[in-house]
Design a protein around this motif. Sequence first.
Motif, short mmCIF file in Angstrom:
data_model
loop_
_atom_site.label_atom_id
_atom_site.label_comp_id
_atom_site.label_asym_id
_atom_site.label_seq_id
_atom_site.Cartn_x
_atom_site.Cartn_y
_atom_site.Cartn_z
N UNK A 77 0.84 -1.21 0.00
CA UNK A 77 0.00 0.00 0.00
C UNK A 77 0.87 1.25 0.00
N UNK A 78 0.43 2.26 -0.74
CA UNK A 78 1.05 3.59 -0.68
C UNK A 78 0.02 4.57 -0.14
N UNK A 79 0.28 5.12 1.03
CA UNK A 79 -0.50 6.24 1.57
C UNK A 79 0.31 7.49 1.28
N UNK A 80 -0.16 8.30 0.34
CA UNK A 80 0.61 9.46 -0.11
C UNK A 80 0.58 10.58 0.94
N UNK A 81 1.21 11.69 0.61
CA UNK A 81 1.50 12.74 1.60
C UNK A 81 0.25 13.33 2.23
N UNK A 82 0.35 13.59 3.54
CA UNK A 82 -0.62 14.38 4.28
C UNK A 82 -2.00 13.76 4.31
N UNK A 83 -2.08 12.44 4.43
CA UNK A 83 -3.37 11.74 4.51
C UNK A 83 -3.74 11.50 5.97
N UNK A 84 -5.05 11.40 6.19
CA UNK A 84 -5.59 11.01 7.49
C UNK A 84 -6.27 9.66 7.33
N UNK A 85 -5.89 8.70 8.20
CA UNK A 85 -6.53 7.38 8.20
C UNK A 85 -7.16 7.19 9.57
N UNK A 86 -8.48 6.99 9.59
CA UNK A 86 -9.22 6.95 10.83
C UNK A 86 -9.26 5.59 11.49
N UNK A 87 -9.75 5.58 12.71
CA UNK A 87 -9.83 4.37 13.52
C UNK A 87 -10.72 3.33 12.85
N UNK A 88 -10.29 2.07 12.91
CA UNK A 88 -11.07 0.96 12.39
C UNK A 88 -10.94 0.72 10.90
N UNK A 89 -10.13 1.51 10.21
CA UNK A 89 -10.00 1.41 8.75
C UNK A 89 -9.08 0.26 8.36
N UNK A 90 -9.48 -0.45 7.29
CA UNK A 90 -8.63 -1.45 6.66
C UNK A 90 -8.39 -1.03 5.21
N UNK A 91 -7.12 -0.98 4.82
CA UNK A 91 -6.75 -0.63 3.45
C UNK A 91 -6.19 -1.88 2.80
N UNK A 92 -6.81 -2.32 1.72
CA UNK A 92 -6.47 -3.59 1.09
C UNK A 92 -5.11 -3.57 0.41
N UNK A 93 -4.59 -4.76 0.18
CA UNK A 93 -3.28 -4.95 -0.44
C UNK A 93 -3.16 -4.18 -1.75
N UNK A 94 -2.03 -3.50 -1.92
CA UNK A 94 -1.67 -2.78 -3.15
C UNK A 94 -2.57 -1.59 -3.47
N UNK A 95 -3.35 -1.13 -2.52
CA UNK A 95 -4.14 0.09 -2.75
C UNK A 95 -3.24 1.32 -2.69
N UNK A 96 -3.69 2.40 -3.33
CA UNK A 96 -3.01 3.69 -3.28
C UNK A 96 -4.00 4.73 -2.76
N UNK A 97 -3.56 5.50 -1.77
CA UNK A 97 -4.38 6.59 -1.23
C UNK A 97 -3.75 7.91 -1.66
N UNK A 98 -4.47 8.68 -2.45
CA UNK A 98 -3.95 9.93 -2.99
C UNK A 98 -3.67 10.97 -1.93
#
Length: 200
Positions: free
Chosen positions: A137-158
């Motif tokens: 996974x790539x979480x790009x710059x200045x992101x907020x990820x909240x409680x309880x979140x699941x980010x799946x394999x190989x996802x990209x967060x802009x």
Amino acid sequence: MTNDQAFIDLRKYDQSWFDRGRPSWYVLLWWFVQAIAFPLTPHPFNGLRCALLRLFGARVGKGVLIRPTARFTYPWKITIGDYSWIGDDVVLYSLDYIHIGENCVISQKSYLCTGSHDMYDPAFGLKTASICIGNGVWVAADCFVGAGVKIGTNAVIGARSSVFTDIPAAQVSWGTPCRPRYPRLKAEERRQEAEGKPCF
């Protein structure tokens, strides 16, 4: 409006039930070590920073890169897989468990937050839930990820996205709230798609 009654009374706030996972002196020792040792270590000294995190209970894989300005609230509640990168000014607010998979990139100024409050509770009660980030996974710059979140394999967060719900695997997603936009393809699939060739 300043005289209207508040829905909450912070005098009633109580988190005595909350288990930080270590005694108070241990937590203070970690905060002291992090405040002094991390900022003073040069950028290439990833091994030292990883060793300090492991010393305080974090599960850190091999080849992990961690910038000196990254912050970890309770390292004993954090897992970071092999060859992952944690960027400058990243905050892992680990009131609950944070799992980061292998070959992940958490870019600068991103905030992974496992804590919140019940806005309907007059005492503004604390709530926590874990965060799980899959491999690649790539979480790009200045992101907020909240409680309880699941980010799946190989996802990209802009960049500058706010993630409040689960993100499926291999999806490029962005926005506030963050939403999937299109699939993330493997390099070979992307090349074949660009050339108009079938991918099978």
